[in-house]
Scaffold this motif. Structure first.
Motif, PDB file in Angstrom:
ATOM      1  N   LYS A  67       0.850  -1.177   0.000  1.00 24.89           N
ATOM      2  CA  LYS A  67       0.000   0.000   0.000  1.00 24.89           C
ATOM      3  C   LYS A  67       0.889   1.232   0.000  1.00 24.89           C
ATOM      4  O   LYS A  67       1.789   1.356   0.830  1.00 24.89           O
ATOM      5  CB  LYS A  67      -0.920   0.018   1.224  1.00 24.89           C
ATOM      6  CG  LYS A  67      -2.001  -1.050   1.210  1.00 24.89           C
ATOM      7  CD  LYS A  67      -2.912  -0.920   2.425  1.00 24.89           C
ATOM      8  CE  LYS A  67      -4.015  -1.974   2.386  1.00 24.89           C
ATOM      9  NZ  LYS A  67      -4.910  -1.874   3.588  1.00 24.89           N
ATOM     10  N   ASP A  68       0.628   2.119  -0.920  1.00 21.67           N
ATOM     11  CA  ASP A  68       1.393   3.360  -1.028  1.00 21.67           C
ATOM     12  C   ASP A  68       0.653   4.442  -0.243  1.00 21.67           C
ATOM     13  O   ASP A  68      -0.347   4.995  -0.720  1.00 21.67           O
ATOM     14  CB  ASP A  68       1.553   3.757  -2.496  1.00 21.67           C
ATOM     15  CG  ASP A  68       2.344   5.038  -2.675  1.00 21.67           C
ATOM     16  OD1 ASP A  68       2.734   5.659  -1.657  1.00 21.67           O
ATOM     17  OD2 ASP A  68       2.557   5.439  -3.835  1.00 21.67           O
ATOM     18  N   TRP A  69       1.137   4.750   0.964  1.00 20.35           N
ATOM     19  CA  TRP A  69       0.461   5.736   1.802  1.00 20.35           C
ATOM     20  C   TRP A  69       0.787   7.166   1.397  1.00 20.35           C
ATOM     21  O   TRP A  69       0.208   8.111   1.938  1.00 20.35           O
ATOM     22  CB  TRP A  69       0.797   5.487   3.269  1.00 20.35           C
ATOM     23  CG  TRP A  69       0.151   4.217   3.755  1.00 20.35           C
ATOM     24  CD1 TRP A  69       0.746   3.025   4.019  1.00 20.35           C
ATOM     25  CD2 TRP A  69      -1.251   4.024   3.978  1.00 20.35           C
ATOM     26  NE1 TRP A  69      -0.187   2.096   4.397  1.00 20.35           N
ATOM     27  CE2 TRP A  69      -1.424   2.682   4.383  1.00 20.35           C
ATOM     28  CE3 TRP A  69      -2.370   4.854   3.877  1.00 20.35           C
ATOM     29  CZ2 TRP A  69      -2.672   2.148   4.694  1.00 20.35           C
ATOM     30  CZ3 TRP A  69      -3.610   4.323   4.176  1.00 20.35           C
ATOM     31  CH2 TRP A  69      -3.762   2.992   4.584  1.00 20.35           C
ATOM     32  N   ASN A  70       1.687   7.346   0.431  1.00 15.12           N
ATOM     33  CA  ASN A  70       1.863   8.666  -0.164  1.00 15.12           C
ATOM     34  C   ASN A  70       0.658   9.037  -1.018  1.00 15.12           C
ATOM     35  O   ASN A  70       0.429  10.205  -1.314  1.00 15.12           O
ATOM     36  CB  ASN A  70       3.123   8.697  -1.033  1.00 15.12           C
ATOM     37  CG  ASN A  70       4.373   8.390  -0.247  1.00 15.12           C
ATOM     38  OD1 ASN A  70       4.777   9.158   0.611  1.00 15.12           O
ATOM     39  ND2 ASN A  70       4.989   7.247  -0.534  1.00 15.12           N
ATOM     40  N   LYS A  71      -0.092   7.995  -1.431  1.00 10.67           N
ATOM     41  CA  LYS A  71      -1.264   8.195  -2.284  1.00 10.67           C
ATOM     42  C   LYS A  71      -2.521   7.674  -1.606  1.00 10.67           C
ATOM     43  O   LYS A  71      -3.412   7.126  -2.252  1.00 10.67           O
ATOM     44  CB  LYS A  71      -1.054   7.521  -3.636  1.00 10.67           C
ATOM     45  CG  LYS A  71       0.137   8.066  -4.412  1.00 10.67           C
ATOM     46  CD  LYS A  71       0.314   7.349  -5.741  1.00 10.67           C
ATOM     47  CE  LYS A  71       1.491   7.905  -6.529  1.00 10.67           C
ATOM     48  NZ  LYS A  71       1.689   7.182  -7.818  1.00 10.67           N
ATOM     49  N   GLY A  72      -2.563   7.780  -0.272  1.00 12.95           N
ATOM     50  CA  GLY A  72      -3.767   7.401   0.452  1.00 12.95           C
ATOM     51  C   GLY A  72      -3.971   5.920   0.637  1.00 12.95           C
ATOM     52  O   GLY A  72      -5.074   5.472   0.946  1.00 12.95           O
ATOM     53  N   GLY A  73      -2.919   5.125   0.442  1.00  9.35           N
ATOM     54  CA  GLY A  73      -3.038   3.681   0.643  1.00  9.35           C
ATOM     55  C   GLY A  73      -3.385   2.912  -0.610  1.00  9.35           C
ATOM     56  O   GLY A  73      -3.880   1.782  -0.520  1.00  9.35           O
ATOM     57  N   VAL A  74      -3.126   3.469  -1.781  1.00  7.04           N
ATOM     58  CA  VAL A  74      -3.427   2.770  -3.024  1.00  7.04           C
ATOM     59  C   VAL A  74      -2.632   1.463  -3.076  1.00  7.04           C
ATOM     60  O   VAL A  74      -1.464   1.398  -2.696  1.00  7.04           O
ATOM     61  CB  VAL A  74      -3.108   3.654  -4.253  1.00  7.04           C
ATOM     62  CG1 VAL A  74      -1.627   3.996  -4.319  1.00  7.04           C
ATOM     63  CG2 VAL A  74      -3.544   2.979  -5.541  1.00  7.04           C
ATOM     64  N   ALA A  75      -3.275   0.389  -3.520  1.00  5.58           N
ATOM     65  CA  ALA A  75      -2.647  -0.926  -3.565  1.00  5.58           C
ATOM     66  C   ALA A  75      -1.844  -1.100  -4.857  1.00  5.58           C
ATOM     67  O   ALA A  75      -2.246  -0.621  -5.921  1.00  5.58           O
ATOM     68  CB  ALA A  75      -3.700  -2.019  -3.455  1.00  5.58           C
TER      69      ALA A  75
END
Length: 464
Positions: free
Chosen positions: A137-145
């Motif tokens: 999950k990319d939390w730089n982008k709100g948790g996008v998988a």
């Protein structure tokens, strides 16, 4: 057998992950090496999270006022010395100083894109055709998988997500019914006002338990009770406000929902407000799954590699406590516990970098690669059989008196194929070990000086 994966992913931006990245890049022959860290900065257990509100926060054992137990020599990665603290009588670095050292090591790798921050790994799965699928999950982008495939994976998140609680009657019910009254050192943030006047029981006698008891003594209701199974080998100053008691056999509560601790000697401690556990951690990687042959269907299915119930407690089927025996493109750095973990991680990750570069051969079959584990299990069984009350330090991953032999063997492998590293790696000789032992007396001395107490008796240090 030689291994030469080209694309390597390292999971975890603590000391083990950072030195693995540095060594893979500087000592390996890989095409692509990256590290992912779920927090918004590096440091691992040496970082106190200050993540923005929209990102998750993960607990670490770091807390305000933390001072380490290792001198700069043994915090220095090869070719990257640790600065000497600017204090005459306190040579042990603080949390902030250790974090600054790690951030300086990481800085160029962040700048050139080898480190990705705020990437949380949620799954690592072995691929039947080769390689590993990694879900994040990319939390730089709100948790996008997102999903990626890598030739090889190094996992350095082995211990500190998994707080260990002893198996004591009534504890599970207490955790379910009054979770705020049962706490672990992983969530310790210092002796704040919530503890003022409270009756506190601390479980354990290693560094975390001793620190929590000492910090609570000035503000909590005294005495602070500290439950121990044996004399501690970890340093703490004598304090009349701390009362040592034996092991707890069970927990109950009274009509006012206060905790009652029943001690094995038959005594009870009444009206406890909080129980703090400094009882360590266990190795477990819940997001990791490997392929296991299903004899019934003649296929391979994904199963967890690690489990809370593995006996003896360990990451199973590892060659040299580093490589997964059945697929050595999976590695672990930081599985062995050591009194000088930075130094050991530097050595093991150097060994891994050279092994994965095809320079250090490894045993050719899974059975041959499992020989290390089988030998270690026999040694462990012998160690534990020699004591009626074996310490928790006698476990698979804590090498104790066998650490020197383990490190020397790995170092010989490294120097045999890369002579230049002989001059930069820690020596792992008797002289170095003497300095390590002297470090423990120096720690006790620093505690007396910090407290303004004159030491009246000689310091006698006995370390496993």
């Amino acid at each position: 057998m030689t291994l030469q994966p080209k694309n390597v992913l390292i999971i975890g931006g603590g000391p083990c992950g950072l030195i693995t990245l540095r060594n893979c890049l500087h000592r390996g022959t890989f095409i692509k090496v990256q590290l992912v860290e779920r927090q918004n900065d590096v440091g691992g257990v040496w970082y106190q999270s200050h993540a923005p509100d929209h990102r998750p926060r993960w607990s670490t054992p770091a807390y305000p006022g933390l001072i380490g137990n290792v001198i700069p020599e043994f915090l220095s990665f090869s070719e990257h010395p640790f600065p000497a603290p600017p204090r005459e009588h306190q040579p042990f670095p603080t949390l902030a100083e250790t974090n600054a050292y790690l951030k300086e090591l990481a800085r160029p790798f962040i700048e050139n894109g080898h480190i990705r921050l705020s990437f949380e790994v949620t799954g690592v799965e072995e691929v039947d055709s080769g390689g590993w699928t990694v879900r994040m999950k990319d939390w730089n982008k709100g948790g996008v998988a997102l999903e990626e495939t890598w030739d090889a994976v190094v996992i350095t998140t082995v211990w500190f997500d998994n707080p260990h609680f002893p198996d004591v009657q009534g504890l599970h019910e207490l955790q379910q019914q009054q979770p705020n009254k049962v706490q672990h050192a992983v969530n310790w943030t210092g002796p704040h006002d919530d503890y003022e006047g409270k009756r506190v029981l601390v479980i354990g006698n290693a560094n975390s338990a001793n620190e929590m008891a000492a910090q609570l003594a000035p503000i909590a209701r005294t005495p602070i009770f500290r439950s121990t199974r044996r004399i501690s080998i970890f340093h703490s100053l004598p304090d009349t406000r701390i009362q040592d008691i034996g092991p707890i056999s069970r927990y109950t509560t009274n009509d006012n929902d206060k905790i009652i601790a029943h001690v094995q000697d038959g005594t009870t401690i009444e009206n406890i407000d909080v129980v703090l556990f400094g009882t360590g951690y266990y190795p477990h990687i819940p997001y990791l799954h490997v392929l296991h042959p299903d004899l019934r269907t003649r296929t391979r299915t994904l199963v967890p590699l690690t489990s809370r119930t593995t006996t003896p407690t360990r990451i199973p089927t590892l060659h040299n406590q580093i490589l997964y025996a059945y697929n050595p493109t999976l590695a672990f750095i930081g599985a062995p516990t050591s009194f000088i973990p930075f130094t050991l991680a530097d050595l093991t990750s150097t060994w891994l970098s050279l092994a994965w570069s095809g320079l250090i051969p490894i045993p050719p079959t899974p059975n041959a690669r499992l020989a290390y584990e089988q030998d270690r299990l026999r040694t462990l069984a012998k160690q534990r059989s020699e004591s009626d009350n074996p310490s928790d330090l006698i476990n698979f991953h804590f090498l104790g008196r066998y650490e020197m032999e383990y490190a020397r063997d790995l170092r010989e492998d490294v120097v045999r194929v890369s002579e230049g590293l002989d001059a930069v790696l820690a020596r792992w000789d008797d002289e170095q070990d003497g300095r390590r032992f002297a470090m423990y007396a120096k720690k006790m001395e620093s505690l007396f000086i910090s407290a303004g107490v004159e030491r009246l008796i000689p310091i006698d240090v006995d370390v496993l």
